[in-house]
Design a protein around this motif. Structure first.
Motif, mmCIF file in Angstrom:
data_model
loop_
_atom_site.group_PDB
_atom_site.id
_atom_site.type_symbol
_atom_site.label_atom_id
_atom_site.label_comp_id
_atom_site.label_asym_id
_atom_site.label_seq_id
_atom_site.Cartn_x
_atom_site.Cartn_y
_atom_site.Cartn_z
ATOM 1 N N ARG A 211 0.872 17.642 -35.924
ATOM 2 C CA ARG A 211 -0.136 17.954 -36.898
ATOM 3 C C ARG A 211 -1.371 18.629 -36.313
ATOM 4 N NH1 ARG A 211 -2.054 15.012 -40.917
ATOM 5 N NH2 ARG A 211 -1.454 16.737 -42.234
ATOM 6 N N VAL A 212 -1.155 19.724 -35.633
ATOM 7 C CA VAL A 212 -2.290 20.518 -35.173
ATOM 8 C C VAL A 212 -2.877 21.226 -36.384
ATOM 9 C CG1 VAL A 212 -3.061 22.363 -33.646
ATOM 10 C CG2 VAL A 212 -1.135 20.927 -32.985
ATOM 11 N N LYS A 213 -4.208 21.167 -36.514
ATOM 12 C CA LYS A 213 -4.840 21.814 -37.657
ATOM 13 C C LYS A 213 -5.557 23.075 -37.211
ATOM 14 C CE LYS A 213 -5.881 17.471 -39.997
ATOM 15 N NZ LYS A 213 -6.968 16.492 -39.956
ATOM 16 N N PRO A 214 -5.746 24.023 -38.157
ATOM 17 C CA PRO A 214 -6.495 25.238 -37.813
ATOM 18 C C PRO A 214 -7.865 24.917 -37.205
ATOM 19 C CG PRO A 214 -5.486 25.467 -39.959
ATOM 20 C CD PRO A 214 -5.215 24.060 -39.526
ATOM 21 N N THR A 215 -8.475 23.833 -37.672
ATOM 22 C CA THR A 215 -9.793 23.475 -37.139
ATOM 23 C C THR A 215 -9.705 23.094 -35.657
ATOM 24 O OG1 THR A 215 -9.401 21.276 -38.058
ATOM 25 C CG2 THR A 215 -10.865 22.728 -39.291
ATOM 26 N N ASP A 216 -8.574 22.516 -35.256
ATOM 27 C CA ASP A 216 -8.387 22.192 -33.832
ATOM 28 C C ASP A 216 -8.328 23.473 -33.006
ATOM 29 O OD1 ASP A 216 -8.150 19.477 -34.484
ATOM 30 O OD2 ASP A 216 -6.008 19.703 -34.871
ATOM 31 N N LEU A 217 -7.667 24.473 -33.567
ATOM 32 C CA LEU A 217 -7.537 25.751 -32.862
ATOM 33 C C LEU A 217 -8.891 26.443 -32.766
ATOM 34 C CD1 LEU A 217 -4.280 27.000 -34.587
ATOM 35 C CD2 LEU A 217 -4.487 25.918 -32.341
ATOM 36 N N PHE A 218 -9.690 26.266 -33.802
ATOM 37 C CA PHE A 218 -11.045 26.810 -33.800
ATOM 38 C C PHE A 218 -11.874 26.128 -32.710
ATOM 39 C CE2 PHE A 218 -15.436 26.308 -35.482
ATOM 40 C CZ PHE A 218 -15.846 27.612 -35.274
ATOM 41 N N GLN A 219 -11.798 24.808 -32.675
ATOM 42 C CA GLN A 219 -12.476 24.037 -31.623
ATOM 43 C C GLN A 219 -12.021 24.502 -30.239
ATOM 44 O OE1 GLN A 219 -14.035 20.579 -31.343
ATOM 45 N NE2 GLN A 219 -15.055 21.104 -33.257
ATOM 46 N N PHE A 220 -10.762 24.808 -30.145
ATOM 47 C CA PHE A 220 -10.188 25.238 -28.867
ATOM 48 C C PHE A 220 -10.782 26.570 -28.429
ATOM 49 C CE2 PHE A 220 -7.054 27.390 -26.237
ATOM 50 C CZ PHE A 220 -6.706 26.397 -25.335
ATOM 51 N N GLY A 221 -11.159 27.412 -29.411
ATOM 52 C CA GLY A 221 -11.811 28.672 -29.052
ATOM 53 C C GLY A 221 -11.251 29.917 -29.727
ATOM 54 N N LEU A 222 -10.351 29.721 -30.690
ATOM 55 C CA LEU A 222 -9.850 30.880 -31.439
ATOM 56 C C LEU A 222 -10.740 31.095 -32.664
ATOM 57 C CD1 LEU A 222 -5.967 30.372 -31.363
ATOM 58 C CD2 LEU A 222 -7.396 31.672 -29.794
ATOM 59 N N ILE A 223 -10.870 32.347 -33.102
ATOM 60 C CA ILE A 223 -11.727 32.615 -34.246
ATOM 61 C C ILE A 223 -11.037 32.155 -35.542
ATOM 62 C CG2 ILE A 223 -12.944 34.526 -33.128
ATOM 63 C CD1 ILE A 223 -11.245 36.468 -34.775
ATOM 64 N N PRO A 224 -11.820 31.695 -36.514
ATOM 65 C CA PRO A 224 -11.246 31.122 -37.738
ATOM 66 C C PRO A 224 -10.344 32.093 -38.496
ATOM 67 C CG PRO A 224 -13.654 30.880 -37.729
ATOM 68 C CD PRO A 224 -13.298 31.639 -36.510
ATOM 69 N N GLU A 225 -10.739 33.381 -38.530
ATOM 70 C CA GLU A 225 -9.902 34.345 -39.252
ATOM 71 C C GLU A 225 -8.502 34.385 -38.648
ATOM 72 O OE1 GLU A 225 -12.903 34.726 -37.868
ATOM 73 O OE2 GLU A 225 -13.760 36.671 -38.413
#
Ligand SMILES: Nc1ncnc2c1ncn2[C@@H]1O[C@H](COP(=O)(O)OP(=O)(O)O)[C@@H](O)[C@H]1O
Ligand SMILES: [Mg+2]
Length: 336
Positions: A211-225
């Motif tokens: 259950r990785v969420k987009p918000t986790d990826l954002f926290q990781f350093g990827l841009i939200p778009e």
């Protein structure tokens, strides 16, 4: 374009022949590609555009991400290329690189633009595009994310010969190890307090894994778009010893099967004890490259045998009982 038989269950069965384990990821991907190609068919029929869902594969190096995508493209009969986000981030000419990737896809489609436009592009090491605090924006991974975003959303790209390739119906699969994502998930999901022991920790992480969420990826350093364009996320597990042994022996084109075939062509039967595959797996685990080093270790073992056999017409069977003992050669008249 997609064969009617190619249902998600059919795709998983096909994948099972070549990819060991990663059952969750297989199902997620099978459903994702199935829906993707159904959407294309529907759009062609009704002209209604349906937003597409690209896929993100998270897992350690050598766990089968590339192999899975390659095998998928084979069962679907669509052209497939891989690209590397790290090299995209290292060039000043990102758009030239992207053009080159699509050019390669077109070559895989034997010059057929229509086929290329329904192909699969796998972009590995996407986690390397994360924001670095000390990096100027123009050369950062962030600008590469923007460039990729454009083609993932769908855009006409002019390629070398002046023709345009439209990426609207292409399926983009991104991959990366995302080292440290567990820590982010443990924090943001707020499950950290549940664990009291290390075993508990492992159990919690296990549950969070899928259950990785987009918000986790954002926290990781990827841009939200960018994360927003990767709504489907599949986790690949680190391959344990048992899996590595299976990889050596089980797939249709397993390393063991390939070498048995090579020896068979020389009129020689190759027989390797199960224990040996365990020994090879142990060494591979020390290398920390997943299944990637299995072939090299196997070849190192088998090379002296491949060297000796052609010199001795009498050999008809080779037995290897341990990685650390000399192979036993049995001589006799050859069959055929
Ligand atoms: N789950 C697996 N099943 C079978 N072979 C595998 C698996 N994972 C890795 N391999 C083997 O290791 C090699 C490298 O794997 P790859 O798919 O490139 O890993 P990744 O893309 O996750 O880094 C593959 O070519 C394949 O031979
Ligand atoms: Mg790979």
């Amino acid at each position: 374009m997609l064969d009617k038989r190619v249902k998600p269950s059919f795709i998983v069965k096909y994948l099972d022949q070549y990819v060991i384990g990663q059952e969750e990821a297989k199902k997620i991907l099978a459903v994702a590609v199935y829906s993707h190609y159904r959407k294309i068919a529907k759009t062609e029929q009704d002209g209604v555009e349906i937003a597409k869902s690209n896929v993100l594969l998270i897992g350690p190096s050598g766990s089968g991400k590339t192999l899975m995508c390659e095998t998928l493209s084979r069962v679907l009969g669509v052209p497939f290329v891989t690209a590397n986000a790290t090299s995209l981030a290292q060039t000043r000419f990102v758009n030239d690189e992207i053009e080159a990737i699509l050019q390669r896809l077109l070559e895989k489609a034997e010059g057929n633009i229509n086929r290329a436009q329904q192909g699969i592009v796998f972009i590995d090491e996407i986690d390397k595009l994360k924001a670095q605090p000390d990096q100027p924006r123009a050369t950062s991974g962030e600008s590469v994310q923007h460039a990729l975003l454009k083609i993932m959303e769908g855009a006409p790209v002019k390629i070398g010969d002046g023709r345009f390739v439209d990426t609207t119906n292409m399926l983009f699969i991104c991959g990366g190890a995302f080292v440290g994502i567990e820590d982010i998930m443990a924090k943001t999901h707020g499950y950290g307090y549940l664990s009291t022991t290390a075993a508990d920790d492992a159990g919690v992480l296990e549950r969070l894994n899928t259950r990785v969420k987009p918000t986790d990826l954002f926290q990781f350093g990827l841009i939200p778009e960018f994360t927003g364009r990767l709504p489907i996320i599949a986790r690949f597990q680190e391959l344990e010893k048992k899996m590595l042994v299976r990889i050596l022996t089980e797939p249709k084109n397993s390393i063991y099967n390939q070498f048995r075939e090579i020896f068979r062509n020389e009129g020689v039967e190759l027989n390797i004890e199960t224990k040996v595959f365990g020994q090879i797996a142990d060494i591979a685990i020390e290398y920390h490259t997943g299944a990637r080093s299995l072939r090299g270790i196997f070849e190192e073992m088998i090379n002296p045998v491949l060297f000796a056999v052609p010199d001795d017409n009498e050999i008809r069977r080779v037995d290897i009982a341990s990685l650390f003992s000399t192979p036993v050669y049995t001589r006799g008249p050859r069959a055929g």
